[in-house]
Design an enzyme around this catalytic site. Structure first.
Site, PDB file in Angstrom:
ATOM      1  N   GLU A  74      -4.818  -6.718  14.042  1.00  0.00           N
ATOM      2  CA  GLU A  74      -4.519  -4.938  14.261  1.00  0.00           C
ATOM      3  C   GLU A  74      -5.600  -4.604  14.590  1.00  0.00           C
ATOM      4  OE1 GLU A  74      -0.882  -4.664  11.558  1.00  0.00           O
ATOM      5  OE2 GLU A  74      -2.511  -4.005   9.882  1.00  0.00           O
ATOM      6  N   LYS A 113       9.459  -0.626  14.525  1.00  0.00           N
ATOM      7  CA  LYS A 113       9.810   0.005  12.649  1.00  0.00           C
ATOM      8  C   LYS A 113      11.403   0.497  13.194  1.00  0.00           C
ATOM      9  CE  LYS A 113       6.117  -1.065  10.429  1.00  0.00           C
ATOM     10  NZ  LYS A 113       4.583  -0.190   9.294  1.00  0.00           N
ATOM     11  N   GLU A 123      10.645  -4.586   4.324  1.00  0.00           N
ATOM     12  CA  GLU A 123      10.548  -6.002   4.114  1.00  0.00           C
ATOM     13  C   GLU A 123      10.702  -6.463   2.317  1.00  0.00           C
ATOM     14  OE1 GLU A 123       8.583  -5.017   6.931  1.00  0.00           O
ATOM     15  OE2 GLU A 123       8.925  -6.248   8.355  1.00  0.00           O
ATOM     16  N   HIS A 129      -4.727 -32.644  18.471  1.00  0.00           N
ATOM     17  CA  HIS A 129      -3.807 -33.567  18.446  1.00  0.00           C
ATOM     18  C   HIS A 129      -3.244 -33.097  19.014  1.00  0.00           C
ATOM     19  CE1 HIS A 129      -5.754 -37.521  17.236  1.00  0.00           C
ATOM     20  NE2 HIS A 129      -6.126 -36.307  15.618  1.00  0.00           N
ATOM     21  N   LYS A 155       0.871  -0.952   0.210  1.00  0.00           N
ATOM     22  CA  LYS A 155      -0.149  -0.132   0.212  1.00  0.00           C
ATOM     23  C   LYS A 155       0.394   1.040  -0.176  1.00  0.00           C
ATOM     24  CE  LYS A 155      -3.168   2.440   3.080  1.00  0.00           C
ATOM     25  NZ  LYS A 155      -4.220   2.450   4.170  1.00  0.00           N
ATOM     26  N   GLY A 171      -5.322  -1.714   4.965  1.00  0.00           N
ATOM     27  CA  GLY A 171      -4.138  -2.871   4.590  1.00  0.00           C
ATOM     28  C   GLY A 171      -4.983  -3.942   5.384  1.00  0.00           C
ATOM     29  N   ARG A 172      -5.274  -4.727   6.349  1.00  0.00           N
ATOM     30  CA  ARG A 172      -5.769  -5.616   6.718  1.00  0.00           C
ATOM     31  C   ARG A 172      -7.264  -5.820   5.977  1.00  0.00           C
ATOM     32  NH1 ARG A 172      -4.416  -2.506  10.556  1.00  0.00           N
ATOM     33  NH2 ARG A 172      -6.511  -1.177  11.517  1.00  0.00           N
TER      34      ARG A 172
HETATM   35  O1  F6P Z   1       2.708  -2.724   9.635  1.00  0.00           O
HETATM   36  C1  F6P Z   1       1.703  -3.412   9.722  1.00  0.00           C
HETATM   37  C2  F6P Z   1       1.193  -2.891   7.809  1.00  0.00           C
HETATM   38  O2  F6P Z   1       1.323  -1.495   7.799  1.00  0.00           O
HETATM   39  C3  F6P Z   1       0.102  -3.255   8.147  1.00  0.00           C
HETATM   40  O3  F6P Z   1      -1.298  -2.892   8.478  1.00  0.00           O
HETATM   41  C4  F6P Z   1      -0.163  -3.573   6.306  1.00  0.00           C
HETATM   42  O4  F6P Z   1      -0.537  -4.584   6.245  1.00  0.00           O
HETATM   43  C5  F6P Z   1       1.522  -4.400   6.373  1.00  0.00           C
HETATM   44  O5  F6P Z   1       1.911  -3.283   7.772  1.00  0.00           O
HETATM   45  C6  F6P Z   1       2.043  -3.960   5.141  1.00  0.00           C
HETATM   46  O6  F6P Z   1       2.218  -2.501   4.776  1.00  0.00           O
HETATM   47  P1  F6P Z   1       2.241  -1.925   3.149  1.00  0.00           P
HETATM   48  O7  F6P Z   1       1.244  -2.741   2.279  1.00  0.00           O
HETATM   49  O8  F6P Z   1       2.105  -1.105   3.567  1.00  0.00           O
HETATM   50  O9  F6P Z   1       3.611  -2.816   2.660  1.00  0.00           O
END
Ligand code: F6P
Length: 544
Positions: free
Chosen positions: A356, A507, A215, A387, A209, A270-271
């Protein structure tokens, strides 16, 4: 819009506390014995789903009091505000409009001057055209070969939704294209995917987003270097990389042609983004028609949630029953137990959606909450979980409310399996609810010293969701139920379910620590003594 800042000071809350105290000893056996119709009366249908909530320790009075609580919290008004596009995400001054992503063409929704209806469908059309190109082989890689492997690079909401859904809907996927997902900054994640990838036939979808998530950018940069090392031509990037983002500038800065970018908007959290362009990898796998059926499934539940009175409103009731468990019965966790291997990632998906959203300790106006908010959400598919951890649910010292999800037909009909699976699902719900009394154990001739060990208290609340099969529409219905359940709970608790400031501190600290780990010279460290020692130890071992 008026909302009680502290729900615990309302008479509706007090009435529930009083009711909870009065019913603390009521058992599910008693409730079922008292009402032979309970098992069908406390069940609802929405879309293709049958939702049985009778095995929760609620009475008609409990449910009526919970509905009154939701009314006191302004649930109906806040639901309308969300659907209309009011800026209910107040800390970020944003609308919350994931429901617009699955509204049929022609909804006419305009928000803040944006023609949401037109924009949403323009992106969906672009996604569909691109998906068809990739699926048909019209879209070719740099060396002219067709794409047979799509790798989604993203994390959190830009990974969990499409990954969960791609696994869930595997029976609908084309066999011609493999789907992979890379999320973790741990290089072992991307290394494993690249080791099994052919640069000439692999398409990377970089989904972020913000397009700033460390990452994702790190993984995308590694993937690009890998591609260029193999194909030796910058021009290859345009054929092997597309982006899904709200941030055109950053996408261009990364080197992806913005013609190959699929956009969405800041009003999609995002979620809550699996029905935005974040679903591109899924659409390529299952095709635009199946994808649209999934969107229709979401929309069915969106409409149900928006228009159905609370007494018969599935997401609202599940949210309120969750409030009952959390706030009036003291349950700290909530288990989601799909009896479906294809739903193996559903609990992980729900962890982000729920935790979240509702892992908050201040109300919308910034004052501390006075009640418990979101539970820890967790789970694994049955029967595997039986199990492993079910022992604690059956005989441990805490109440673990659980959702059990079952399917009448499996994805793959393998003789001898599915009735066994479903028998286990139904047996667990029965055992958790009614247990086995000491007298029943004794009647089986169990020696007295083992009676306590073999007794099951029962009264473990479960909700059972049963669908005919895991179609795209059913998956959409399931996810939408949970989205609106989470919303319902956030409204009752008076929190903002749509920000996530809690992820920021880690972060920022990681950005500071990373150069301390990689510096050639021994860095000056100014952390606490524990962190300093760990950094020194890591550096020493890393260099030895
Ligand atoms: O670290 C949390 C977050 O901001 C989430 O809310 C989001 O889904 C995820 O990181 C990834 O964010 P992006 O889509 O901006 O890479």
């Amino acid at each position: 819009m008026p909302h009680p800042q502290d729900i615990s000071t309302t008479p509706e809350w007090a009435a529930l506390e009083d009711h909870a105290a009065r019913t603390a000893r009521t058992t599910l056996r008693e409730l079922f014995d008292a009402d032979p119709e309970r098992g069908t009366r406390l069940a609802l249908e929405v879309g293709d789903l049958y939702v049985d909530y009778s095995k929760n320790d609620v009475t008609d009075e409990t449910l009526a009091l919970l509905v009154r609580l939701a009314e006191a919290a302004g649930l109906a008004e806040k639901t309308e505000a969300m659907f209309r596009g009011e800026h209910i995400n107040s800390t970020e001054d944003r609308a919350v409009l994931h429901t617009a992503l699955r509204a049929p063409r022609g909804s006419g929704l305009v928000v803040d001057g944006q023609d949401v209806d037109a924009d949403v469908h323009a992106v969906l059309d672009k996604m569909a055209a691109f998906s068809e190109q990739v699926r048909s082989g019209e879209w070719r890689g740099h060396t002219g070969k067709r794409i047979d492997h799509v790798v989604n690079i993203g994390i959190g909401g830009s990974d969990l939704g499409p990954k969960m859904a791609t696994i869930a809907l595997a029976p609908y996927a084309t066999p011609d294209i493999r789907s992979s997902f890379v999320s973790n900054v741990d290089g072992d994640d991307i290394a494993a995917v690249l080791a099994a990838a052919d640069p000439e036939t692999t398409l990377f979808i970089v989904a972020s987003k913000t397009f700033t998530t460390i990452e994702t950018i790190t993984n995308a940069t590694t993937a690009r270097s890998w591609l260029l090392a193999a194909l030796g031509d910058e021009a290859a990037v345009a054929k092997h990389f597309v982006a899904v983002s709200t941030n055109t500038e950053k996408v261009a800065a990364f080197g992806i042609d913005t013609a190959n970018m699929f956009g969405f908007w800041d009003w999609v959290g995002g979620r809550y983004s699996m029905t935005s362009a974040v679903g591109l990898s899924l659409m390529i796998a299952i095709g635009p028609d199946n994808y649209r059926q999934m969107l229709d499934g979401f929309h069915t539940v969106d409409t149900h949630f928006r228009t159905t009175p609370l007494e018969r409103n599935v997401p609202a009731l599940l949210g309120l029953i969750g409030v009952w468990h959390r706030n009036f019965r003291g349950a700290a966790t909530h288990a989601v137990l799909p009896y479906s291997e294809n739903l193996s990632r559903f609990p992980a998906y729900l962890q982000q959606l729920d935790m979240e959203s509702n892992g908050k300790s201040v109300t919308i106006d910034g004052s501390p909450v006075s009640v418990q908010t979101g539970p820890v959400v967790w789970g694994e598919p049955g029967t595997n979980g039986q199990h492993a951890f079910y022992q604690l649910i059956h005989q441990g010292t805490q109440t673990v409310p659980a959702d059990l999800i079952g399917l009448v037909h499996p994805g793959e009909e393998v003789p001898g399996h599915h009735d066994q699976l479903t028998a286990n699902l139904l047996a667990q719900a029965e055992a958790l609810a009614f247990g086995k009394s000491a007298d029943e154990v004794r009647a089986e001739g169990v020696p007295e010293e083992l009676v306590a060990h073999k007794t099951f208290a029962g009264n473990s609340p479960t909700t059972l969701l049963l669908a005919p099969r895991l179609t795209p529409a059913v998956l959409g219905q399931l996810v939408a139920i949970y989205e609106h359940k989470v919303f319902t709970q956030g409204v009752v608790w008076g929190i903002n379910s749509f920000d996530q400031w809690g992820v920021e501190l880690g972060k920022v600290l990681a950005k500071r620590i990373e150069p301390e780990l990689s510096a050639e010279e021994e860095p000056e460290l100014a952390h606490d003594s524990s962190t300093n020692a760990l950094i020194r130890r890591y550096r020493r071992l890393r260099r030895s």
